[in-house]
Design a protein around this motif. Structure first.
Motif, PDB file in Angstrom:
ATOM      1  N   MET A  43       0.835  -1.185   0.000  1.00  0.00           N
ATOM      2  CA  MET A  43       0.000   0.000   0.000  1.00  0.00           C
ATOM      3  C   MET A  43       0.876   1.243   0.000  1.00  0.00           C
ATOM      4  O   MET A  43       2.004   1.237   0.477  1.00  0.00           O
ATOM      5  CB  MET A  43      -0.887   0.039   1.244  1.00  0.00           C
ATOM      6  N   VAL A  44       0.320   2.329  -0.523  1.00  0.00           N
ATOM      7  CA  VAL A  44       0.931   3.647  -0.408  1.00  0.00           C
ATOM      8  C   VAL A  44      -0.103   4.559   0.238  1.00  0.00           C
ATOM      9  O   VAL A  44      -1.290   4.509  -0.115  1.00  0.00           O
ATOM     10  CB  VAL A  44       1.374   4.191  -1.768  1.00  0.00           C
ATOM     11  N   TYR A  45       0.381   5.388   1.163  1.00  0.00           N
ATOM     12  CA  TYR A  45      -0.524   6.228   1.928  1.00  0.00           C
ATOM     13  C   TYR A  45      -0.204   7.710   1.709  1.00  0.00           C
ATOM     14  O   TYR A  45       0.933   8.076   1.396  1.00  0.00           O
ATOM     15  CB  TYR A  45      -0.398   5.921   3.419  1.00  0.00           C
ATOM     16  N   LEU A  46      -1.217   8.522   1.916  1.00  0.00           N
ATOM     17  CA  LEU A  46      -1.028   9.966   1.979  1.00  0.00           C
ATOM     18  C   LEU A  46      -1.683  10.434   3.271  1.00  0.00           C
ATOM     19  O   LEU A  46      -2.917  10.459   3.370  1.00  0.00           O
ATOM     20  CB  LEU A  46      -1.643  10.678   0.776  1.00  0.00           C
ATOM     21  N   GLN A  47      -0.852  10.747   4.254  1.00  0.00           N
ATOM     22  CA  GLN A  47      -1.344  11.285   5.512  1.00  0.00           C
ATOM     23  C   GLN A  47      -1.499  12.792   5.357  1.00  0.00           C
ATOM     24  O   GLN A  47      -0.534  13.478   5.018  1.00  0.00           O
ATOM     25  CB  GLN A  47      -0.371  10.971   6.651  1.00  0.00           C
ATOM     26  N   MET A  48      -2.698  13.275   5.602  1.00  0.00           N
ATOM     27  CA  MET A  48      -2.985  14.693   5.416  1.00  0.00           C
ATOM     28  C   MET A  48      -3.404  15.287   6.757  1.00  0.00           C
ATOM     29  O   MET A  48      -4.428  14.882   7.326  1.00  0.00           O
ATOM     30  CB  MET A  48      -4.100  14.885   4.388  1.00  0.00           C
ATOM     31  N   ASN A  49      -2.611  16.212   7.249  1.00  0.00           N
ATOM     32  CA  ASN A  49      -2.879  16.870   8.529  1.00  0.00           C
ATOM     33  C   ASN A  49      -3.128  18.356   8.313  1.00  0.00           C
ATOM     34  O   ASN A  49      -2.807  18.901   7.256  1.00  0.00           O
ATOM     35  CB  ASN A  49      -1.699  16.679   9.474  1.00  0.00           C
ATOM     36  N   SER A  50      -3.695  18.982   9.313  1.00  0.00           N
ATOM     37  CA  SER A  50      -3.963  20.432   9.263  1.00  0.00           C
ATOM     38  C   SER A  50      -4.665  20.810   7.975  1.00  0.00           C
ATOM     39  O   SER A  50      -4.273  21.765   7.283  1.00  0.00           O
ATOM     40  CB  SER A  50      -2.644  21.212   9.403  1.00  0.00           C
ATOM     41  N   LEU A  51      -5.680  20.078   7.647  1.00  0.00           N
ATOM     42  CA  LEU A  51      -6.370  20.291   6.371  1.00  0.00           C
ATOM     43  C   LEU A  51      -7.046  21.645   6.312  1.00  0.00           C
ATOM     44  O   LEU A  51      -7.551  22.161   7.324  1.00  0.00           O
ATOM     45  CB  LEU A  51      -7.376  19.166   6.141  1.00  0.00           C
ATOM     46  N   LYS A  52      -7.055  22.204   5.116  1.00  0.00           N
ATOM     47  CA  LYS A  52      -7.634  23.518   4.853  1.00  0.00           C
ATOM     48  C   LYS A  52      -8.746  23.378   3.823  1.00  0.00           C
ATOM     49  O   LYS A  52      -8.734  22.431   3.020  1.00  0.00           O
ATOM     50  CB  LYS A  52      -6.560  24.450   4.308  1.00  0.00           C
ATOM     51  N   PRO A  53      -9.675  24.311   3.787  1.00  0.00           N
ATOM     52  CA  PRO A  53     -10.727  24.244   2.760  1.00  0.00           C
ATOM     53  C   PRO A  53     -10.163  24.174   1.342  1.00  0.00           C
ATOM     54  O   PRO A  53     -10.750  23.504   0.479  1.00  0.00           O
ATOM     55  CB  PRO A  53     -11.510  25.543   2.994  1.00  0.00           C
ATOM     56  N   GLU A  54      -9.036  24.799   1.111  1.00  0.00           N
ATOM     57  CA  GLU A  54      -8.444  24.759  -0.230  1.00  0.00           C
ATOM     58  C   GLU A  54      -7.844  23.411  -0.590  1.00  0.00           C
ATOM     59  O   GLU A  54      -7.408  23.210  -1.732  1.00  0.00           O
ATOM     60  CB  GLU A  54      -7.389  25.865  -0.382  1.00  0.00           C
ATOM     61  N   ASP A  55      -7.797  22.489   0.353  1.00  0.00           N
ATOM     62  CA  ASP A  55      -7.380  21.117   0.048  1.00  0.00           C
ATOM     63  C   ASP A  55      -8.522  20.287  -0.531  1.00  0.00           C
ATOM     64  O   ASP A  55      -8.316  19.136  -0.943  1.00  0.00           O
ATOM     65  CB  ASP A  55      -6.846  20.419   1.306  1.00  0.00           C
ATOM     66  N   THR A  56      -9.715  20.848  -0.552  1.00  0.00           N
ATOM     67  CA  THR A  56     -10.868  20.136  -1.102  1.00  0.00           C
ATOM     68  C   THR A  56     -10.648  19.825  -2.571  1.00  0.00           C
ATOM     69  O   THR A  56     -10.369  20.715  -3.374  1.00  0.00           O
ATOM     70  CB  THR A  56     -12.143  20.974  -0.928  1.00  0.00           C
ATOM     71  N   ALA A  57     -10.756  18.552  -2.917  1.00  0.00           N
ATOM     72  CA  ALA A  57     -10.507  18.111  -4.281  1.00  0.00           C
ATOM     73  C   ALA A  57     -10.768  16.612  -4.371  1.00  0.00           C
ATOM     74  O   ALA A  57     -10.947  15.934  -3.354  1.00  0.00           O
ATOM     75  CB  ALA A  57      -9.065  18.402  -4.695  1.00  0.00           C
ATOM     76  N   VAL A  58     -10.766  16.117  -5.593  1.00  0.00           N
ATOM     77  CA  VAL A  58     -10.682  14.670  -5.816  1.00  0.00           C
ATOM     78  C   VAL A  58      -9.199  14.316  -5.854  1.00  0.00           C
ATOM     79  O   VAL A  58      -8.436  14.935  -6.597  1.00  0.00           O
ATOM     80  CB  VAL A  58     -11.382  14.256  -7.111  1.00  0.00           C
ATOM     81  N   TYR A  59      -8.828  13.334  -5.076  1.00  0.00           N
ATOM     82  CA  TYR A  59      -7.435  12.918  -4.973  1.00  0.00           C
ATOM     83  C   TYR A  59      -7.233  11.603  -5.715  1.00  0.00           C
ATOM     84  O   TYR A  59      -8.008  10.660  -5.548  1.00  0.00           O
ATOM     85  CB  TYR A  59      -7.033  12.761  -3.509  1.00  0.00           C
ATOM     86  N   TYR A  60      -6.183  11.564  -6.530  1.00  0.00           N
ATOM     87  CA  TYR A  60      -5.871  10.400  -7.353  1.00  0.00           C
ATOM     88  C   TYR A  60      -4.476   9.890  -7.005  1.00  0.00           C
ATOM     89  O   TYR A  60      -3.563  10.692  -6.776  1.00  0.00           O
ATOM     90  CB  TYR A  60      -5.862  10.772  -8.824  1.00  0.00           C
ATOM     91  N   CYS A  61      -4.312   8.582  -7.026  1.00  0.00           N
ATOM     92  CA  CYS A  61      -2.965   8.049  -7.012  1.00  0.00           C
ATOM     93  C   CYS A  61      -2.644   7.543  -8.418  1.00  0.00           C
ATOM     94  O   CYS A  61      -3.547   7.168  -9.182  1.00  0.00           O
ATOM     95  CB  CYS A  61      -2.772   6.958  -5.970  1.00  0.00           C
ATOM     96  N   ALA A  62      -1.376   7.573  -8.742  1.00  0.00           N
ATOM     97  CA  ALA A  62      -0.925   7.181 -10.071  1.00  0.00           C
ATOM     98  C   ALA A  62       0.412   6.463  -9.947  1.00  0.00           C
ATOM     99  O   ALA A  62       1.190   6.743  -9.031  1.00  0.00           O
ATOM    100  CB  ALA A  62      -0.797   8.401 -10.973  1.00  0.00           C
ATOM    101  N   ALA A  63       0.683   5.565 -10.876  1.00  0.00           N
ATOM    102  CA  ALA A  63       1.869   4.719 -10.805  1.00  0.00           C
ATOM    103  C   ALA A  63       2.828   4.996 -11.958  1.00  0.00           C
ATOM    104  O   ALA A  63       2.417   5.067 -13.123  1.00  0.00           O
ATOM    105  CB  ALA A  63       1.462   3.255 -10.806  1.00  0.00           C
ATOM    106  N   ASP A  64       4.086   5.136 -11.594  1.00  0.00           N
ATOM    107  CA  ASP A  64       5.186   5.319 -12.553  1.00  0.00           C
ATOM    108  C   ASP A  64       5.993   4.027 -12.572  1.00  0.00           C
ATOM    109  O   ASP A  64       6.598   3.682 -11.563  1.00  0.00           O
ATOM    110  CB  ASP A  64       6.036   6.504 -12.103  1.00  0.00           C
ATOM    111  N   PRO A  65       6.036   3.314 -13.683  1.00  0.00           N
ATOM    112  CA  PRO A  65       6.695   2.002 -13.696  1.00  0.00           C
ATOM    113  C   PRO A  65       8.217   2.049 -13.803  1.00  0.00           C
ATOM    114  O   PRO A  65       8.881   1.016 -13.652  1.00  0.00           O
ATOM    115  CB  PRO A  65       6.106   1.340 -14.944  1.00  0.00           C
ATOM    116  N   ALA A  66       8.781   3.221 -14.047  1.00  0.00           N
ATOM    117  CA  ALA A  66      10.220   3.310 -14.277  1.00  0.00           C
ATOM    118  C   ALA A  66      11.012   3.191 -12.975  1.00  0.00           C
ATOM    119  O   ALA A  66      10.524   3.570 -11.911  1.00  0.00           O
ATOM    120  CB  ALA A  66      10.552   4.620 -14.963  1.00  0.00           C
ATOM    121  N   VAL A  67      12.235   2.693 -13.105  1.00  0.00           N
ATOM    122  CA  VAL A  67      13.143   2.620 -11.956  1.00  0.00           C
ATOM    123  C   VAL A  67      13.745   4.001 -11.755  1.00  0.00           C
ATOM    124  O   VAL A  67      14.467   4.503 -12.616  1.00  0.00           O
ATOM    125  CB  VAL A  67      14.248   1.588 -12.185  1.00  0.00           C
ATOM    126  N   ARG A  68      13.422   4.620 -10.622  1.00  0.00           N
ATOM    127  CA  ARG A  68      13.904   5.978 -10.359  1.00  0.00           C
ATOM    128  C   ARG A  68      14.261   6.124  -8.887  1.00  0.00           C
ATOM    129  O   ARG A  68      13.707   5.434  -8.031  1.00  0.00           O
ATOM    130  CB  ARG A  68      12.824   7.018 -10.702  1.00  0.00           C
TER     131      ARG A  68
END
Length: 126
Positions: free
Chosen positions: A78-103
């Motif tokens: 799993m990958v997580y996004l911990q979001m603290n001290s949230l603000k009204p401007e953080d309102t959005a649809v949140y997407y995760c995306a995968a990069d297959p390259a070795v970086r």
């Protein structure tokens, strides 16, 4: 092809916290770079946080530095996004995306991310 699934969104009051999760339905995320992006109504999609496939060198948008943290749990795949001290401007649809390259470093360049989830809504409001 990965099928990414986000979860953990919801309604939270300003100053509150949420933890978003990203999982792949068929494959492990352990060797993919993962980015979290968001899109608010009427705005362009923007990168929020990312972690590369082969290091812990995370990257954050200036607007979330010090408040958000991206992490991966390889045992749970799993990958997580911990979001603290949230603000009204953080309102959005949140997407995760995968990069297959070795970086060892990650960016928010859309072209690097080949698979995207359907998104989870985060609403920050009193």
């Amino acid at each position: 092809q990965l099928q990414l699934v986000e979860s953990g969104g919801g309604l939270v009051q300003p100053g509150g916290s949420l933890r978003l999760s990203c999982a792949a339905s068929r494959l492990s995320l352990n060797y993919y770079g993962i980015g979290w992006f968001r899109q608010a109504p009427g705005k362009e999609r923007e990168g929020v946080a990312c972690i590369p496939s082969h290091s812990d060198r995370t990257n954050y948008a200036d607007s979330v530095k010090g408040r958000f943290a991206i992490s991966r749990d390889n045992t749970k795949k799993m990958v997580y996004l911990q979001m603290n001290s949230l603000k009204p401007e953080d309102t959005a649809v949140y997407y995760c995306a995968a990069d297959p390259a070795v970086r060892v470093m990650c960016t928010f360049a859309f072209s690097r991310y080949e698979d995207w989830g359907q998104g989870t809504q985060v609403t920050v409001s009193s």
